[in-house]
Write a protein that holds these residues in place. Structure first.
Motif, PDB file in Angstrom:
ATOM      1  N   THR A  71      -9.002  -7.660 -10.921  1.00  0.00           N
ATOM      2  CA  THR A  71      -8.064  -8.027  -9.864  1.00  0.00           C
ATOM      3  C   THR A  71      -8.610  -7.503  -8.543  1.00  0.00           C
ATOM      4  O   THR A  71      -9.270  -6.449  -8.510  1.00  0.00           O
ATOM      5  N   TYR A  72      -8.371  -8.237  -7.451  1.00  0.00           N
ATOM      6  CA  TYR A  72      -8.836  -7.832  -6.123  1.00  0.00           C
ATOM      7  C   TYR A  72      -7.618  -7.463  -5.295  1.00  0.00           C
ATOM      8  O   TYR A  72      -6.697  -8.270  -5.112  1.00  0.00           O
ATOM      9  N   VAL A  73      -7.623  -6.232  -4.775  1.00  0.00           N
ATOM     10  CA  VAL A  73      -6.480  -5.680  -4.057  1.00  0.00           C
ATOM     11  C   VAL A  73      -6.962  -5.095  -2.735  1.00  0.00           C
ATOM     12  O   VAL A  73      -7.970  -4.385  -2.703  1.00  0.00           O
ATOM     13  N   GLU A  74      -6.272  -5.414  -1.652  1.00  0.00           N
ATOM     14  CA  GLU A  74      -6.598  -4.801  -0.369  1.00  0.00           C
ATOM     15  C   GLU A  74      -5.604  -3.689  -0.064  1.00  0.00           C
ATOM     16  O   GLU A  74      -4.426  -3.794  -0.375  1.00  0.00           O
ATOM     17  N   TRP A  75      -6.109  -2.623   0.565  1.00  0.00           N
ATOM     18  CA  TRP A  75      -5.277  -1.459   0.829  1.00  0.00           C
ATOM     19  C   TRP A  75      -5.332  -1.080   2.312  1.00  0.00           C
ATOM     20  O   TRP A  75      -6.332  -1.268   2.978  1.00  0.00           O
ATOM     21  N   ALA A  76      -4.222  -0.560   2.796  1.00  0.00           N
ATOM     22  CA  ALA A  76      -4.108   0.022   4.134  1.00  0.00           C
ATOM     23  C   ALA A  76      -2.949   1.019   4.045  1.00  0.00           C
ATOM     24  O   ALA A  76      -2.983   1.922   3.218  1.00  0.00           O
ATOM     25  N   SER A  77      -1.884   0.835   4.848  1.00  0.00           N
ATOM     26  CA  SER A  77      -0.679   1.642   4.633  1.00  0.00           C
ATOM     27  C   SER A  77       0.092   1.114   3.432  1.00  0.00           C
ATOM     28  O   SER A  77       0.895   1.819   2.828  1.00  0.00           O
ATOM     29  N   ASN A  78      -0.155  -0.143   3.076  1.00  0.00           N
ATOM     30  CA  ASN A  78       0.381  -0.748   1.852  1.00  0.00           C
ATOM     31  C   ASN A  78      -0.785  -1.287   1.027  1.00  0.00           C
ATOM     32  O   ASN A  78      -1.940  -1.264   1.459  1.00  0.00           O
ATOM     33  N   THR A  79      -0.505  -1.733  -0.177  1.00  0.00           N
ATOM     34  CA  THR A  79      -1.503  -2.456  -0.951  1.00  0.00           C
ATOM     35  C   THR A  79      -0.987  -3.864  -1.217  1.00  0.00           C
ATOM     36  O   THR A  79       0.221  -4.082  -1.297  1.00  0.00           O
ATOM     37  N   ALA A  80      -1.909  -4.812  -1.345  1.00  0.00           N
ATOM     38  CA  ALA A  80      -1.536  -6.208  -1.591  1.00  0.00           C
ATOM     39  C   ALA A  80      -2.542  -6.834  -2.540  1.00  0.00           C
ATOM     40  O   ALA A  80      -3.760  -6.753  -2.313  1.00  0.00           O
ATOM     41  N   VAL A  81      -2.040  -7.454  -3.603  1.00  0.00           N
ATOM     42  CA  VAL A  81      -2.908  -8.149  -4.551  1.00  0.00           C
ATOM     43  C   VAL A  81      -3.327  -9.478  -3.944  1.00  0.00           C
ATOM     44  O   VAL A  81      -2.489 -10.324  -3.630  1.00  0.00           O
ATOM     45  N   ASP A  99     -13.417 -18.397  -5.566  1.00  0.00           N
ATOM     46  CA  ASP A  99     -12.760 -19.366  -4.695  1.00  0.00           C
ATOM     47  C   ASP A  99     -11.359 -18.900  -4.303  1.00  0.00           C
ATOM     48  O   ASP A  99     -10.926 -19.098  -3.163  1.00  0.00           O
ATOM     49  N   ALA A 100     -10.652 -18.277  -5.247  1.00  0.00           N
ATOM     50  CA  ALA A 100      -9.303 -17.777  -4.963  1.00  0.00           C
ATOM     51  C   ALA A 100      -9.340 -16.585  -4.014  1.00  0.00           C
ATOM     52  O   ALA A 100      -8.375 -16.333  -3.284  1.00  0.00           O
ATOM     53  N   LEU A 101     -10.453 -15.870  -4.003  1.00  0.00           N
ATOM     54  CA  LEU A 101     -10.557 -14.656  -3.196  1.00  0.00           C
ATOM     55  C   LEU A 101     -10.723 -14.929  -1.714  1.00  0.00           C
ATOM     56  O   LEU A 101     -10.155 -14.224  -0.876  1.00  0.00           O
ATOM     57  N   VAL A 102     -11.483 -15.941  -1.363  1.00  0.00           N
ATOM     58  CA  VAL A 102     -11.846 -16.116   0.044  1.00  0.00           C
ATOM     59  C   VAL A 102     -10.772 -16.814   0.873  1.00  0.00           C
ATOM     60  O   VAL A 102     -10.801 -16.737   2.112  1.00  0.00           O
ATOM     61  N   ALA A 103      -9.804 -17.450   0.242  1.00  0.00           N
ATOM     62  CA  ALA A 103      -8.861 -18.285   0.991  1.00  0.00           C
ATOM     63  C   ALA A 103      -7.636 -17.574   1.555  1.00  0.00           C
ATOM     64  O   ALA A 103      -7.212 -17.877   2.678  1.00  0.00           O
ATOM     65  N   PRO A 104      -6.981 -16.637   0.848  1.00  0.00           N
ATOM     66  CA  PRO A 104      -5.690 -16.113   1.318  1.00  0.00           C
ATOM     67  C   PRO A 104      -5.802 -15.331   2.628  1.00  0.00           C
ATOM     68  O   PRO A 104      -6.856 -14.764   2.945  1.00  0.00           O
ATOM     69  N   PRO A 105      -4.717 -15.308   3.400  1.00  0.00           N
ATOM     70  CA  PRO A 105      -4.708 -14.506   4.624  1.00  0.00           C
ATOM     71  C   PRO A 105      -4.627 -13.017   4.306  1.00  0.00           C
ATOM     72  O   PRO A 105      -4.307 -12.621   3.185  1.00  0.00           O
ATOM     73  N   ARG A 106      -4.923 -12.214   5.289  1.00  0.00           N
ATOM     74  CA  ARG A 106      -4.798 -10.756   5.168  1.00  0.00           C
ATOM     75  C   ARG A 106      -3.350 -10.391   4.850  1.00  0.00           C
ATOM     76  O   ARG A 106      -2.415 -10.936   5.414  1.00  0.00           O
ATOM     77  N   GLN A 107      -3.175  -9.410   3.936  1.00  0.00           N
ATOM     78  CA  GLN A 107      -1.825  -9.018   3.534  1.00  0.00           C
ATOM     79  C   GLN A 107      -1.570  -7.522   3.609  1.00  0.00           C
ATOM     80  O   GLN A 107      -0.444  -7.072   3.402  1.00  0.00           O
ATOM     81  N   ALA A 108      -2.599  -6.725   3.875  1.00  0.00           N
ATOM     82  CA  ALA A 108      -2.431  -5.273   4.011  1.00  0.00           C
ATOM     83  C   ALA A 108      -2.727  -4.878   5.456  1.00  0.00           C
ATOM     84  O   ALA A 108      -3.680  -5.387   6.059  1.00  0.00           O
TER      85      ALA A 108
END
Length: 234
Positions: A71-81, A99-108
């Motif tokens: 799973t790929y998760v971005e972290w900052a003050s929150n985390t987002a899958v 392909d699923a990784l490069v498309a979504p907008p930033r979420q953390a």
């Protein structure tokens, strides 16, 4: 007779068996305020290229189960899958993940909360539908600072006590227009962030080096190997 309905109700209520895989891997990538939108895209592309690289696919194929859960998760003050748990066992499944990784907008967003990110990574491993021989959090970032949430040391010790290894990917240079803010970030990661059996650090020294550093690190993690310098278990 009520035997069949009762049997079916028990069958439906039974817990599903976890799927066996070689490795449960959380890719925990920095999306804090020091990372620009362009750098978010660059990081994701680096992971997408690495996961579809023939050498990485060969490492997966040569494991006991021939598959890993990622799973790929971005972290900052929150985390987002960004990409939920997926099985990668061949080129097609790797490409689907990429392909699923490069498309979504930033979420953390926001400032670093490293301890909270590590604990969220542990939770994602403990609540998924997979049973891996090894469980790893692959933590990347460009700073050792943490401004909120649990301390790094407390979170690290909790994660390691759960049988999960934390490996590190310190990123020394973002734009490479000036010297790295933390030239000793690799050493700091070794001392403060990584832990568990065979924990190690692979440092990305420049943007040009990031994709190859990710690839090297994934091959080591998938194969269950460590580079020559191994940090003692905590």
């Amino acid at each position: 007779m009520r035997v069949l309905p009762i049997f079916l109700s028990l069958l439906w209520a039974a817990p599903a068996f976890a799927q066996d895989v070689e490795l449960e891997l959380v890719l925990l990538a920095d999306a804090s305020g020091s990372i620009s939108e362009a750098e978010i895209a660059f990081q994701r592309q680096g992971y997408a290229e690495a996961l579809t690289d023939p050498a990485v696919l060969s490492a997966i194929a040569n494991t006991a189960y021939g598959s890993i859960a990622v799973t790929y998760v971005e972290w900052a003050s929150n985390t987002a899958v960004v990409v939920d748990w997926s099985v990668i066992d061949d080129a097609d499944s790797a490409r689907t993940f990429a392909d699923a990784l490069v498309a979504p907008p930033r979420q953390a967003y926001g400032r670093n909360a490293i301890g909270g990110a590590l604990l969220d990574g542990m939770r994602l491993i403990e609540t998924n539908d997979f049973d891996g021989w090894r469980k790893v959090i692959d933590f990347s970032g460009d700073s050792p600072n943490s401004y909120s949430g649990p301390s790094i040391e407390t979170a690290r010790d909790t994660v390691v006590a759960a049988g999960i290894t934390i490996n590190g990917l310190p990123i020394l240079c973002r734009s490479c227009a000036s010297p790295a803010r933390y030239p000793d970030l690799g050493t700091i990661y070794e001392e403060r962030i990584i832990g568990g059996r065979g924990a190690f650090v692979v440092t990305a020294y420049s943007e040009e080096d990031l994709a190859s550093a990710i690839r090297r690190k994934l091959i080591l993690e998938i194969s269950g190997l460590t580079p020559p310098r191994v940090v003692a278990n905590r």
